[in-house]
Motif scaffolding. Structure first.
Motif, PDB file in Angstrom:
ATOM      1  N   ARG A  62      -8.092  15.202  -0.857  1.00 29.48           N
ATOM      2  CA  ARG A  62      -9.042  14.724   0.158  1.00 29.48           C
ATOM      3  C   ARG A  62      -9.275  13.215   0.021  1.00 29.48           C
ATOM      4  N   ASP A  63      -9.324  12.736  -1.220  1.00 33.14           N
ATOM      5  CA  ASP A  63      -9.563  11.312  -1.455  1.00 33.14           C
ATOM      6  C   ASP A  63      -8.285  10.472  -1.436  1.00 33.14           C
ATOM      7  N   TYR A  64      -7.157  11.091  -1.792  1.00 29.42           N
ATOM      8  CA  TYR A  64      -5.880  10.371  -1.904  1.00 29.42           C
ATOM      9  C   TYR A  64      -4.782  11.170  -1.193  1.00 29.42           C
ATOM     10  N   PRO A  65      -4.830  11.222   0.144  1.00 26.66           N
ATOM     11  CA  PRO A  65      -3.904  12.095   0.887  1.00 26.66           C
ATOM     12  C   PRO A  65      -2.429  11.686   0.808  1.00 26.66           C
ATOM     13  N   ARG A  66      -2.132  10.468   0.422  1.00 22.86           N
ATOM     14  CA  ARG A  66      -0.732  10.036   0.357  1.00 22.86           C
ATOM     15  C   ARG A  66      -0.304   9.706  -1.069  1.00 22.86           C
ATOM     16  N   VAL A  70       0.090  13.797  -6.489  1.00 27.55           N
ATOM     17  CA  VAL A  70      -0.831  14.845  -6.035  1.00 27.55           C
ATOM     18  C   VAL A  70      -0.075  15.835  -5.148  1.00 27.55           C
ATOM     19  N   GLN A  71       0.727  15.316  -4.244  1.00 29.96           N
ATOM     20  CA  GLN A  71       1.495  16.189  -3.342  1.00 29.96           C
ATOM     21  C   GLN A  71       2.496  17.047  -4.127  1.00 29.96           C
ATOM     22  N   LEU A  72       3.175  16.443  -5.081  1.00 28.60           N
ATOM     23  CA  LEU A  72       4.128  17.199  -5.905  1.00 28.60           C
ATOM     24  C   LEU A  72       3.429  18.288  -6.709  1.00 28.60           C
ATOM     25  N   ALA A  73       2.315  17.934  -7.321  1.00 28.22           N
ATOM     26  CA  ALA A  73       1.572  18.915  -8.121  1.00 28.22           C
ATOM     27  C   ALA A  73       1.018  20.026  -7.244  1.00 28.22           C
ATOM     28  N   ARG A  89       4.526  22.152   2.908  1.00 26.84           N
ATOM     29  CA  ARG A  89       3.881  20.994   3.525  1.00 26.84           C
ATOM     30  C   ARG A  89       3.681  19.832   2.554  1.00 26.84           C
ATOM     31  N   PRO A  90       3.054  20.054   1.384  1.00 22.88           N
ATOM     32  CA  PRO A  90       2.905  18.907   0.470  1.00 22.88           C
ATOM     33  C   PRO A  90       4.242  18.387  -0.061  1.00 22.88           C
ATOM     34  N   LEU A  91       5.221  19.275  -0.211  1.00 22.05           N
ATOM     35  CA  LEU A  91       6.530  18.823  -0.698  1.00 22.05           C
ATOM     36  C   LEU A  91       7.252  17.977   0.342  1.00 22.05           C
ATOM     37  N   LYS A  92       7.143  18.375   1.597  1.00 23.30           N
ATOM     38  CA  LYS A  92       7.744  17.560   2.668  1.00 23.30           C
ATOM     39  C   LYS A  92       7.023  16.218   2.786  1.00 23.30           C
ATOM     40  N   LEU A  93       5.711  16.233   2.601  1.00 22.34           N
ATOM     41  CA  LEU A  93       4.961  14.969   2.628  1.00 22.34           C
ATOM     42  C   LEU A  93       5.383  14.086   1.457  1.00 22.34           C
ATOM     43  N   ASP A 101      13.433  11.385  -3.215  1.00 21.19           N
ATOM     44  CA  ASP A 101      12.887  11.813  -4.501  1.00 21.19           C
ATOM     45  C   ASP A 101      13.442  13.194  -4.841  1.00 21.19           C
ATOM     46  N   PRO A 102      14.098  13.337  -5.989  1.00 25.70           N
ATOM     47  CA  PRO A 102      14.725  14.623  -6.314  1.00 25.70           C
ATOM     48  C   PRO A 102      13.736  15.747  -6.614  1.00 25.70           C
ATOM     49  N   GLU A 103      12.535  15.421  -7.077  1.00 26.24           N
ATOM     50  CA  GLU A 103      11.596  16.484  -7.457  1.00 26.24           C
ATOM     51  C   GLU A 103      11.161  17.349  -6.277  1.00 26.24           C
TER      52      GLU A 103
END
Length: 142
Positions: A62-66, A70-73, A89-93, A101-103
């Motif tokens: 919510r505080d750090y959307p990009r 955070v998205q990977l985790a 969704r978070p992985l595509k973001l 990014d390979p992860e």
């Protein structure tokens, strides 16, 4: 043990002792940014406590959307809970934030394999291996 040493253990996928996790939580409580809180969430994922990690990550997002990590985790936590569609969704973001990014590509390949989307998984893993031909995780997924 220093917080930096604990962070290395977490990012290497190691489980923390209760004492290490508590030290990390205390350090994260003092930090204004997302790094240590994300590390706490990663430590919880490593310990198979994805529900607790998910709660922390949703708050950080919510505080750090990009924020890439955070998205990977978040994707990892959702995969750990077998919420395949939600994890995409978070992985595509994450890939949008850091193309190539390979992860996130490996995580998306894992989801594709779970859905028997073998051609999609293969294409993602081939992209990873073009960048790093000896990526052991990508080779294992093939």
């Amino acid at each position: 043990m220093q917080v930096d040493q604990i962070r290395v253990k977490v990012w290497n996928g190691e489980r923390l002792s209760d004492e290490e996790l508590e030290l990390l939580r205390k350090a994260a409580a003092k930090e204004a940014g997302p790094v240590l809180r994300t590390t706490v969430a990663q430590a919880l994922i490593n310990a198979d406590h994805s529900n607790e990690a998910l709660s922390i990550l949703e708050s950080i997002r919510r505080d750090y959307p990009r924020e890439l990590q955070v998205q990977l985790a978040l994707g990892r936590a959702l995969i750990g809970l077998e919420k395949w569609s939600d994890a995409e969704r978070p992985l595509k973001l994450a890939l949008e934030i850091n193309p190539g990014d390979p992860e996130p590509m490996k995580a998306l390949a894992t989801i594709a394999l779970r859905r028997s989307e073998f051609a999609r998984a293969r294409a993602l893993l081939d992209d990873v291996l073009r960048g790093d031909p000896i990526d052991a995780e990508a080779q294992m997924l093939l």
